[in-house]
Each structure stands twice: as C-alpha cells, then as structure tokens.
Design an enzyme around this catalytic site. Structure first.
Site, PDB file in Angstrom:
ATOM      1  N   HIS A 133      -0.839  -2.407  -4.504  1.00 50.82           N
ATOM      2  CA  HIS A 133      -0.246  -3.272  -5.525  1.00 50.82           C
ATOM      3  C   HIS A 133      -0.155  -2.612  -6.903  1.00 50.82           C
ATOM      4  CE1 HIS A 133       0.059  -6.333  -2.607  1.00 50.82           C
ATOM      5  NE2 HIS A 133      -1.103  -6.928  -2.755  1.00 50.82           N
ATOM      6  N   ARG A 192       0.803  -1.229   0.000  1.00 53.00           N
ATOM      7  CA  ARG A 192       0.000   0.000   0.000  1.00 53.00           C
ATOM      8  C   ARG A 192       0.834   1.277   0.000  1.00 53.00           C
ATOM      9  NH1 ARG A 192      -2.517  -3.998   2.548  1.00 53.00           N
ATOM     10  NH2 ARG A 192      -4.748  -4.267   2.126  1.00 53.00           N
ATOM     11  N   ASP A 233      -1.851 -10.017   8.099  1.00 48.77           N
ATOM     12  CA  ASP A 233      -1.689  -9.295   6.827  1.00 48.77           C
ATOM     13  C   ASP A 233      -0.723  -8.153   7.127  1.00 48.77           C
ATOM     14  OD1 ASP A 233      -1.933  -8.307   4.305  1.00 48.77           O
ATOM     15  OD2 ASP A 233      -4.042  -7.720   4.449  1.00 48.77           O
ATOM     16  N   GLU A 263       5.048 -12.569   0.868  1.00 48.73           N
ATOM     17  CA  GLU A 263       5.375 -11.528  -0.112  1.00 48.73           C
ATOM     18  C   GLU A 263       6.652 -10.824   0.345  1.00 48.73           C
ATOM     19  OE1 GLU A 263       1.621  -9.147  -0.625  1.00 48.73           O
ATOM     20  OE2 GLU A 263       0.870 -10.898   0.439  1.00 48.73           O
ATOM     21  N   HIS A 279       3.081 -12.949  -5.637  1.00 50.63           N
ATOM     22  CA  HIS A 279       1.923 -13.043  -4.747  1.00 50.63           C
ATOM     23  C   HIS A 279       1.321 -14.449  -4.761  1.00 50.63           C
ATOM     24  CE1 HIS A 279      -1.550 -11.506  -2.534  1.00 50.63           C
ATOM     25  NE2 HIS A 279      -0.948 -10.342  -2.452  1.00 50.63           N
TER      26      HIS A 279
HETATM   27  C1  BGC Z   1      -2.567  -7.463   0.943  1.00 48.30           C
HETATM   28  C2  BGC Z   1      -3.968  -7.817   1.360  1.00 48.30           C
HETATM   29  C3  BGC Z   1      -4.801  -7.969   0.110  1.00 48.30           C
HETATM   30  C4  BGC Z   1      -4.176  -9.058  -0.737  1.00 48.30           C
HETATM   31  C5  BGC Z   1      -4.899  -9.309  -2.022  1.00 48.30           C
HETATM   32  C6  BGC Z   1      -2.052  -8.602   0.138  1.00 48.30           C
HETATM   33  O1  BGC Z   1      -0.747  -8.346  -0.261  1.00 48.30           O
HETATM   34  O2  BGC Z   1      -1.746  -7.173   2.038  1.00 48.30           O
HETATM   35  O3  BGC Z   1      -4.519  -6.843   2.212  1.00 48.30           O
HETATM   36  O4  BGC Z   1      -6.127  -8.272   0.411  1.00 48.30           O
HETATM   37  O5  BGC Z   1      -2.854  -8.734  -1.022  1.00 48.30           O
HETATM   38  O6  BGC Z   1      -5.156  -8.158  -2.691  1.00 48.30           O
END
Ligand code: BGC
Length: 393
Positions: free
Chosen positions: A145, A120, A291, A357, A219
C-alpha cells in the site's frame, strides 16, 4: 446544488466537544453527529490536530435522500457511510476508528485512499526503464500500500466541485519525486461524488513528470448490517470474475491466472462469504481467509463494468460495485484481531467487514503478463469506481 456551510459549523463548533478538544490534540473522539437534513450539501468542520500541528477537517456529503458520506482531509479517509435498510432505517455501513490517532497511523487503511501503489510489490523492488527502485518493506518481506509514507496518511486539499447530480468534492495531493522510493512527482486528484441515486462515485486521476508506476484504490471495509454489528461473513458476495491471481506464502501473485471454477474462489453466484472460508484450500489457509485479487470479466480493457455485489438478507441492504479497473481485492478483514475499538465503540474482530479494493493486479511491475501500471509524462491516469447503495425492499 453544492455548497459549503462553514458559518453554520463555526457557530455550532464553538461549543462543540471536538472544537474544544482541538488544543488537546490527537486522541479526541471524532464527532460523528448526524448532519442536519438538507438536500445535496457539503459541510466541513475541524475534528482535531495532528502531533505536527496540522488541523484535520472532516467533510460531510449529504444527498437528497439523506444518504451521508463523511471523509477526512487526512488520507481522504471515508469515516462513515449512512444508508437506509429496506425499512428506511439508516445505519453506518463502513468500519472506522473511534479517534483521530487511529487514522493518523491507519495500519488497517480504514476508508483510505491507497497509493502510490495499492497492494503488494514483491520485496519492495521493481525495475522500470532499466533502473531498479527500492521501496520500504512494511509487510513481511514485501512493500504494501505504498510503503511507510503512503497516501493514506497524507493531508489532501479538499475543494467542493459543482455537479448537476448530487454533491462532489475533489481531493488533491502531490507526491514528491522519490517519496517512498517511487520515481517522479505525481499529481493526484481523487473526486468523491455522492449522487442522488445513492451512488458514491470515485474518480482517480494522476499525472507524473517521470515514468513511474501507479495503482490507486479506496480501502473501505463494509458491513451492510451496520458498523459494529459483529461478523459480516454471513453476508453474501458476488464477483464478476472467472479467474483470480493465486499468491505465494507472502501474498505475492505467482503470476498464474487461475480459473475460479471448482474452488472456494468462485463467487460468480451470490454466495455467503463464510460458505467456504474454512475449506482446506491452500490459498485461504495462506491468507487466513479471502485476501485475493480477482480478474474482472471485461469486454475490453478500461470498460466501466459491473464488478461485484454484496447483500445482507437481514437488513436488505445491497452494495453494487462498478469499475474501470481490471481487478478487485476481496479482503475479509482477516487481520482484525480484537485489538482495536472501532467508531462503533465496539471491538473489531476477524471478519468484521470486507473490502472491495478495485485495482490493478498486485505486484504488476514484476509481472509483464499483467495489465501495466506504468504511467509516463504526458499521460493522464484516470480510473473510476462506483459503489451503489440500494435495498431489496
Ligand atoms: C491487504 C491485506 C492487508 C489489509 C490491511 C489489504 O488490502 O490485502 O493483506 O492486511 O489490506 O492492511
């Protein structure tokens, strides 16, 4: 040795449902047929056409032990990783979509290359060299992302790369100046290498023609018991980190670097993911599970070091993660809610898989105390992440 076997595929593909379905465009089922047993091969076949007319290729990397990594030219998405359990039985250990349309929108980012900025950026705004940039807001009040275009839905050019150990392919993509609001034309090369010691090595390289920010990751959602086997939350995880970056209610780091000790964020010992996931701990409540970004223990910046481990006692599968990146996001698929059918042909629910990640910290452009994500003309960004697959057998 590495080679592409177009001719074998062409023969097979003429009668292949995926090939016949090409004209039916998007929505056809991906053909995840087992690749012929062959040491160190890279094969490709078309799996569908996007609404704009682009043919999407699927690539199959097979190593000398029969381990398979499949990925798409679309987003470089890893659609399948087949590894043996302790008894030598192979299963796919990553989540995926059951059709190409899923990867074309890819709201879950299954298996994708994520960029230009993974994770983010607060309110989609950052300032670089005195200039303020605005990115698309696509996650509450923030940019996630890369924004609405994102590297995860771009077509990457794939070329085989000769390597002495295993099989490799390079994926290249140029993100134009101003795409998703980011400055500078960015040339990106991501190399997938499947070694004969059952490791998937991912090299990320990028250069720019204007100062910009870069944060690249993969991812993939893992479930070591097997894709579609249900919740992965009883699998065990270790993270080589004494600290993590807590967030506000919109999942933006507060800027603090907090110790994991004494909290459910402490994964320094191998621990079932669900051991403390329901603890009344504010960070877990905010994110509906794990997360978060962990600050990896490093002897020096950019060192390629052990980051994390996952272990499934039932199948004996072990995943080890090594990276040059300073952080890792463990995301326990909190937002999978039973609304999509996966490549397992089952419905995915919360906790179905987990991601590691490897990354720079979220929202780094707005936190001068975090390792920098700036890239300047003349510099080459290079980072490495290795996923090593083994068993306890
Ligand atoms: C984020 C999550 C998100 C997910 C899929 C992750 O990298 O931290 O908050 O929901 O990606 O978009």
């Amino acid at each position: 040795m590495t080679h592409m076997s177009h001719s074998a595929l062409a023969t097979r593909s003429r009668h292949h449902p995926a090939f016949l379905g090409l004209t039916a465009a998007i929505g056809l089922s991906l053909a995840f047929a087992a690749a012929p047993a062959r040491a160190d091969s890279l094969a490709s076949e078309p799996v569908g056409i996007l609404p704009g007319g682009t043919v999407v290729q699927q690539y199959t990397m097979t190593n000398a032990n029969g381990v398979i990594v499949r990925f798409l030219s679309l987003g470089g998405c890893i659609t399948e990783i087949d590894t043996p359990d302790r008894n030598g039985n192979f299963a796919d250990i990553v989540l995926g979509y059951h059709d190409l349309a899923g990867y074309d929108s890819n709201g879950t980012y299954f298996g994708a290359i994520v960029g230009r900025y993974a994770n983010r950026i607060a309110k989609g705004t950052f300032t670089l060299d005195g200039e303020t940039y605005h990115l698309p807001i696509n996650n509450g009040v923030n940019s996630l992302h890369g924004g609405t275009v994102g590297f995860n839905t771009q077509i990457w050019r794939v070329t085989p790369k000769p390597v002495s150990d295993g099989v490799a392919a390079s994926l290249t993509y140029t993100s134009p100046d101003g795409q998703d609001g980011y400055p500078g034309s960015l040339n990106v090369t991501v190399t997938y290498t499947l070694t004969d010691s059952n490791a998937l090595r991912i090299d990320y390289e990028a250069t720019t023609d204007k100062p910009t920010v870069v944060n690249l990751t993969n991812h993939s959602y893992f479930n070591l018991r097997g894709n579609g086997s249900g919740s992965a939350l009883d699998e065990l995880v270790q993270i080589n980190a004494d600290f993590y970056t807590p967030t506000d209610a919109t999942q933006i780091p507060t800027g603090a670097i907090e110790p994991v000790a004494g909290t459910p964020m402490d994964f320094r010992k191998l621990t079932p993911i669900d051991a403390r996931i329901r603890a009344p701990f504010q960070q877990l409540i905010l994110a509906q599970g794990y997360d978060h970004n962990w600050v990896l223990n490093k002897p020096r910046p950019n060192a390629l070091t052990y980051a994390a481990k996952a272990y499934d006692p039932e199948t004996g599968r072990i995943l080890l993660v090594f990276t040059t990146e300073p952080g890792v996001q463990l995301y326990t698929s909190n937002f999978l809610n039973g609304s999509l059918i996966g490549s397992s042909n089952t419905v995915y629910r919360q906790g179905e898989g987990f991601t590691f990640e490897t990354q720079h910290f979220p929202d780094s452009p707005n936190h001068p105390n975090f390792p920098t994500t700036e890239l300047k003309p003349g510099q080459t960004f290079h980072s490495v992440t290795i996923f090593r697959f083994s068993t306890d057998g």
